[in-house]
Design a protein around this motif. Structure first.
Motif, PDB file in Angstrom:
ATOM      1  N   MET A  43     -26.552  20.852 -37.805  1.00 31.24           N
ATOM      2  CA  MET A  43     -25.528  21.662 -38.455  1.00 31.24           C
ATOM      3  C   MET A  43     -24.152  21.246 -37.938  1.00 31.24           C
ATOM      4  SD  MET A  43     -25.114  25.838 -38.596  1.00 31.24           S
ATOM      5  CE  MET A  43     -26.902  26.000 -38.746  1.00 31.24           C
ATOM      6  N   THR A  44     -23.198  21.123 -38.860  1.00 28.75           N
ATOM      7  CA  THR A  44     -21.847  20.702 -38.520  1.00 28.75           C
ATOM      8  C   THR A  44     -20.854  21.780 -38.910  1.00 28.75           C
ATOM      9  OG1 THR A  44     -22.408  18.388 -38.927  1.00 28.75           O
ATOM     10  CG2 THR A  44     -20.075  18.950 -38.901  1.00 28.75           C
ATOM     11  N   THR A  45     -19.963  22.144 -38.006  1.00 29.31           N
ATOM     12  CA  THR A  45     -18.889  23.077 -38.328  1.00 29.31           C
ATOM     13  C   THR A  45     -17.731  22.299 -38.946  1.00 29.31           C
ATOM     14  OG1 THR A  45     -19.492  24.621 -36.570  1.00 29.31           O
ATOM     15  CG2 THR A  45     -17.241  24.760 -37.420  1.00 29.31           C
ATOM     16  N   LEU A  46     -17.359  22.662 -40.183  1.00 33.03           N
ATOM     17  CA  LEU A  46     -16.274  21.985 -40.882  1.00 33.03           C
ATOM     18  C   LEU A  46     -14.940  22.690 -40.713  1.00 33.03           C
ATOM     19  CD1 LEU A  46     -17.841  20.910 -44.309  1.00 33.03           C
ATOM     20  CD2 LEU A  46     -17.442  19.508 -42.285  1.00 33.03           C
ATOM     21  N   ALA A  47     -14.957  24.020 -40.608  1.00 34.89           N
ATOM     22  CA  ALA A  47     -13.697  24.762 -40.519  1.00 34.89           C
ATOM     23  C   ALA A  47     -13.947  26.113 -39.866  1.00 34.89           C
ATOM     24  CB  ALA A  47     -13.089  24.955 -41.902  1.00 34.89           C
ATOM     25  N   ASP A  48     -12.936  26.590 -39.164  1.00 36.03           N
ATOM     26  CA  ASP A  48     -12.947  27.956 -38.636  1.00 36.03           C
ATOM     27  C   ASP A  48     -11.500  28.427 -38.542  1.00 36.03           C
ATOM     28  OD1 ASP A  48     -11.971  26.611 -36.423  1.00 36.03           O
ATOM     29  OD2 ASP A  48     -13.787  26.855 -35.233  1.00 36.03           O
ATOM     30  N   GLY A  49     -11.284  29.586 -37.922  1.00 31.03           N
ATOM     31  CA  GLY A  49      -9.931  30.081 -37.778  1.00 31.03           C
ATOM     32  C   GLY A  49      -9.382  30.779 -39.010  1.00 31.03           C
ATOM     33  N   PHE A  50     -10.270  31.279 -39.878  1.00 30.30           N
ATOM     34  CA  PHE A  50      -9.839  32.081 -41.020  1.00 30.30           C
ATOM     35  C   PHE A  50     -10.520  33.431 -40.945  1.00 30.30           C
ATOM     36  CE2 PHE A  50     -13.138  29.086 -42.201  1.00 30.30           C
ATOM     37  CZ  PHE A  50     -14.084  29.856 -42.833  1.00 30.30           C
ATOM     38  N   CYS A  51     -10.103  34.353 -41.811  1.00 31.55           N
ATOM     39  CA  CYS A  51     -10.464  35.762 -41.602  1.00 31.55           C
ATOM     40  C   CYS A  51     -11.807  36.156 -42.232  1.00 31.55           C
ATOM     41  CB  CYS A  51      -9.345  36.649 -42.154  1.00 31.55           C
ATOM     42  SG  CYS A  51      -9.457  38.366 -41.610  1.00 31.55           S
ATOM     43  N   PHE A  52     -11.990  35.899 -43.519  1.00 29.90           N
ATOM     44  CA  PHE A  52     -13.237  36.296 -44.171  1.00 29.90           C
ATOM     45  C   PHE A  52     -13.492  35.387 -45.362  1.00 29.90           C
ATOM     46  CE2 PHE A  52     -16.244  38.854 -46.612  1.00 29.90           C
ATOM     47  CZ  PHE A  52     -17.064  39.354 -45.613  1.00 29.90           C
ATOM     48  N   GLY A  53     -14.349  34.392 -45.182  1.00 33.23           N
ATOM     49  CA  GLY A  53     -14.618  33.399 -46.217  1.00 33.23           C
ATOM     50  C   GLY A  53     -15.573  33.902 -47.274  1.00 33.23           C
ATOM     51  N   GLU A  54     -15.276  33.565 -48.521  1.00 37.01           N
ATOM     52  CA  GLU A  54     -16.107  33.957 -49.665  1.00 37.01           C
ATOM     53  C   GLU A  54     -16.032  32.883 -50.754  1.00 37.01           C
ATOM     54  OE1 GLU A  54     -18.217  35.703 -51.015  1.00 37.01           O
ATOM     55  OE2 GLU A  54     -18.396  37.679 -50.111  1.00 37.01           O
ATOM     56  N   GLY A  55     -16.986  32.963 -51.704  1.00 38.21           N
ATOM     57  CA  GLY A  55     -16.921  32.208 -52.950  1.00 38.21           C
ATOM     58  C   GLY A  55     -16.874  30.699 -52.843  1.00 38.21           C
ATOM     59  N   PRO A  56     -17.652  30.039 -51.974  1.00 42.31           N
ATOM     60  CA  PRO A  56     -17.535  28.585 -51.845  1.00 42.31           C
ATOM     61  C   PRO A  56     -17.960  27.854 -53.117  1.00 42.31           C
ATOM     62  CG  PRO A  56     -19.507  29.352 -50.717  1.00 42.31           C
ATOM     63  CD  PRO A  56     -18.754  30.581 -51.141  1.00 42.31           C
ATOM     64  N   ARG A  57     -17.210  26.781 -53.433  1.00 47.31           N
ATOM     65  CA  ARG A  57     -17.516  25.948 -54.596  1.00 47.31           C
ATOM     66  C   ARG A  57     -17.210  24.490 -54.240  1.00 47.31           C
ATOM     67  NH1 ARG A  57     -19.822  29.904 -55.714  1.00 47.31           N
ATOM     68  NH2 ARG A  57     -19.461  31.348 -57.448  1.00 47.31           N
ATOM     69  N   TRP A  58     -18.087  23.578 -54.643  1.00 50.80           N
ATOM     70  CA  TRP A  58     -17.853  22.150 -54.463  1.00 50.80           C
ATOM     71  C   TRP A  58     -17.269  21.602 -55.752  1.00 50.80           C
ATOM     72  CZ3 TRP A  58     -17.576  18.621 -50.745  1.00 50.80           C
ATOM     73  CH2 TRP A  58     -17.643  17.265 -51.088  1.00 50.80           C
ATOM     74  N   PHE A  59     -16.091  20.954 -55.666  1.00 52.32           N
ATOM     75  CA  PHE A  59     -15.436  20.452 -56.874  1.00 52.32           C
ATOM     76  C   PHE A  59     -14.571  19.258 -56.509  1.00 52.32           C
ATOM     77  CE2 PHE A  59     -11.940  20.598 -60.075  1.00 52.32           C
ATOM     78  CZ  PHE A  59     -12.710  20.429 -61.215  1.00 52.32           C
ATOM     79  N   GLU A  60     -14.828  18.140 -57.195  1.00 56.23           N
ATOM     80  CA  GLU A  60     -14.039  16.919 -57.053  1.00 56.23           C
ATOM     81  C   GLU A  60     -13.862  16.490 -55.593  1.00 56.23           C
ATOM     82  OE1 GLU A  60     -10.448  17.318 -59.336  1.00 56.23           O
ATOM     83  OE2 GLU A  60     -11.499  16.905 -61.216  1.00 56.23           O
ATOM     84  N   GLY A  61     -14.981  16.475 -54.881  1.00 61.19           N
ATOM     85  CA  GLY A  61     -14.976  15.948 -53.522  1.00 61.19           C
ATOM     86  C   GLY A  61     -14.441  16.879 -52.460  1.00 61.19           C
ATOM     87  N   LEU A  62     -14.226  18.145 -52.815  1.00 65.00           N
ATOM     88  CA  LEU A  62     -13.720  19.119 -51.855  1.00 65.00           C
ATOM     89  C   LEU A  62     -14.562  20.379 -51.898  1.00 65.00           C
ATOM     90  CD1 LEU A  62      -9.888  18.911 -52.630  1.00 65.00           C
ATOM     91  CD2 LEU A  62     -11.026  17.995 -50.591  1.00 65.00           C
ATOM     92  N   LEU A  63     -14.657  21.055 -50.756  1.00 62.96           N
ATOM     93  CA  LEU A  63     -15.248  22.382 -50.699  1.00 62.96           C
ATOM     94  C   LEU A  63     -14.106  23.382 -50.785  1.00 62.96           C
ATOM     95  CD1 LEU A  63     -16.246  25.037 -48.929  1.00 62.96           C
ATOM     96  CD2 LEU A  63     -17.805  23.990 -50.545  1.00 62.96           C
ATOM     97  N   TRP A  64     -14.141  24.213 -51.800  1.00 61.60           N
ATOM     98  CA  TRP A  64     -13.140  25.263 -52.010  1.00 61.60           C
ATOM     99  C   TRP A  64     -13.743  26.595 -51.607  1.00 61.60           C
ATOM    100  CZ3 TRP A  64      -8.552  24.206 -55.233  1.00 61.60           C
ATOM    101  CH2 TRP A  64      -8.485  22.886 -55.667  1.00 61.60           C
ATOM    102  N   PHE A  65     -12.957  27.454 -50.971  1.00 63.71           N
ATOM    103  CA  PHE A  65     -13.440  28.806 -50.672  1.00 63.71           C
ATOM    104  C   PHE A  65     -12.262  29.759 -50.521  1.00 63.71           C
ATOM    105  CE2 PHE A  65     -12.806  26.983 -46.478  1.00 63.71           C
ATOM    106  CZ  PHE A  65     -12.320  28.031 -45.699  1.00 63.71           C
ATOM    107  N   SER A  66     -12.538  31.035 -50.709  1.00 66.90           N
ATOM    108  CA  SER A  66     -11.537  32.088 -50.548  1.00 66.90           C
ATOM    109  C   SER A  66     -11.522  32.598 -49.118  1.00 66.90           C
ATOM    110  CB  SER A  66     -11.844  33.261 -51.483  1.00 66.90           C
ATOM    111  OG  SER A  66     -11.710  32.902 -52.829  1.00 66.90           O
ATOM    112  N   ASP A  67     -10.343  32.936 -48.642  1.00 67.04           N
ATOM    113  CA  ASP A  67     -10.210  33.772 -47.442  1.00 67.04           C
ATOM    114  C   ASP A  67      -9.726  35.127 -47.941  1.00 67.04           C
ATOM    115  OD1 ASP A  67      -9.696  35.053 -45.082  1.00 67.04           O
ATOM    116  OD2 ASP A  67      -8.471  33.463 -44.211  1.00 67.04           O
ATOM    117  N   MET A  68     -10.682  36.025 -48.140  1.00 73.28           N
ATOM    118  CA  MET A  68     -10.391  37.279 -48.821  1.00 73.28           C
ATOM    119  C   MET A  68      -9.341  38.102 -48.076  1.00 73.28           C
ATOM    120  SD  MET A  68     -13.126  39.945 -50.410  1.00 73.28           S
ATOM    121  CE  MET A  68     -13.719  40.625 -48.865  1.00 73.28           C
ATOM    122  N   LEU A  69      -9.492  38.230 -46.757  1.00 75.28           N
ATOM    123  CA  LEU A  69      -8.553  39.029 -45.982  1.00 75.28           C
ATOM    124  C   LEU A  69      -7.313  38.240 -45.602  1.00 75.28           C
ATOM    125  CD1 LEU A  69     -11.060  40.934 -43.660  1.00 75.28           C
ATOM    126  CD2 LEU A  69     -10.080  41.671 -45.823  1.00 75.28           C
ATOM    127  N   GLY A  70      -7.416  36.928 -45.612  1.00 74.43           N
ATOM    128  CA  GLY A  70      -6.270  36.084 -45.307  1.00 74.43           C
ATOM    129  C   GLY A  70      -5.398  35.781 -46.509  1.00 74.43           C
TER     130      GLY A  70
END
Length: 270
Positions: A1-28
């Motif tokens: 398992m690899t950690t790609l990102a941290d330091g955000f408040c509350f991640g939601e809704g991940p989507r893979w699109f055009e070579g990137l992982l997109w996600f919401s930081d709902m509280l951020g």
């Protein structure tokens, strides 16, 4: 398992699109992108609590604004409101899936009496499912014929047939009596559903009928949402948090995005 990102408040809704992982930081109040090397960009969305994400065929990003009960559109330069659902839904909005012709299905997360709203390509809304117990993550099969939704408080995955006009019918159980409340989900090419099992602190692969074929234990972390993507579609991206209840995490930066390779690649939408 690899950690790609941290330091955000509350991640939601991940989507893979055009070579990137997109996600919401709902509280951020932001939407982030992350590369497979961990480089992050940020789209600020002040005044919104973004959750579900999806892409229309023209490449524009749709974003659910949970508490405002709106759906936003980002065209790469400007954020606009395309639908205000305040008058037609019983509770705040949550997750979303967008089909191949650009219809968006959005959940309104009432603990009972939840609904799914379809937003057509002309941005007009229609309620297409009712009496759901906290509708959450959603996926659509590759043939566009079936929508599966996680009903969190009911601890089940529910399937609907999708009509040519985008209507939902033939409600039936895909899997019942789950190990915990399912949140975000992802679909693979063999019909398995990866589900974030919040209170069970696991991501599970569930096949029709409810059998769990794989489990990824996250220790004390709460499983929030997942999606499949990467160059071969076999990277499972997993968002976790320090708590299942967002209101307890306001002002913190304890969420994390991890990635792990799985055997069966992605299928369907998203």
């Amino acid at each position: 398992m690899t950690t790609l990102a941290d330091g955000f408040c509350f991640g939601e809704g991940p989507r893979w699109f055009e070579g990137l992982l997109w996600f919401s930081d709902m509280l951020g109040e932001a939407v982030h992108t992350v590369t497979l090397q961990g480089a992050m960009t940020t789209l600020p969305l002040a005044g919104h609590a973004p959750s579900g994400l999806g892409f229309r065929p023209d490449g524009s990003l749709l974003v659910v604004s949970t508490e405002n009960r709106q759906v936003l559109r980002y065209d790469g330069e400007t954020v606009t409101t395309i639908a205000d659902l305040s008058d037609c839904v019983p509770a705040n909005l949550g997750d979303m899936v967008v089909d191949g012709i650009g219809r968006a299905y959005v959940g309104s997360q009432a603990f009972n009496g939840g609904v799914i709203v379809r937003i057509d390509p002309d941005d007009s809304p229609t309620i297409v499912a009712e009496d759901l117990d906290f509708p959450n993550g959603m996926v659509i099969t590759p043939d566009g014929a079936t929508l599966i939704v996680a009903e969190s408080t009911a601890r089940r995955l529910t399937a609907f047939s999708i009509g040519p006009d985008g209507s939902l019918s033939d409600r039936r159980a895909f899997a019942d009596g789950l190990d915990g409340p399912p949140d975000g989900i992802a679909l693979d090419a063999e019909g398995g559903v990866w589900a974030a099992m919040t209170l069970a602190h696991q991501f599970e692969r569930i096949i029709h009928g409810g059998t769990v074929t794989d489990r990824i234990d996250m220790g004390e972390r709460t499983a929030i949402a997942c999606t499949l993507g990467g160059p071969e579609g076999r990277t499972l991206f997993m968002l976790t948090s320090a708590d299942a209840y967002p209101q307890r995490l306001v002002g913190t930066k304890l969420s994390r995005l991890d990635a792990v390779m799985v055997d069966v690649p992605a299928a369907g939408m998203p």
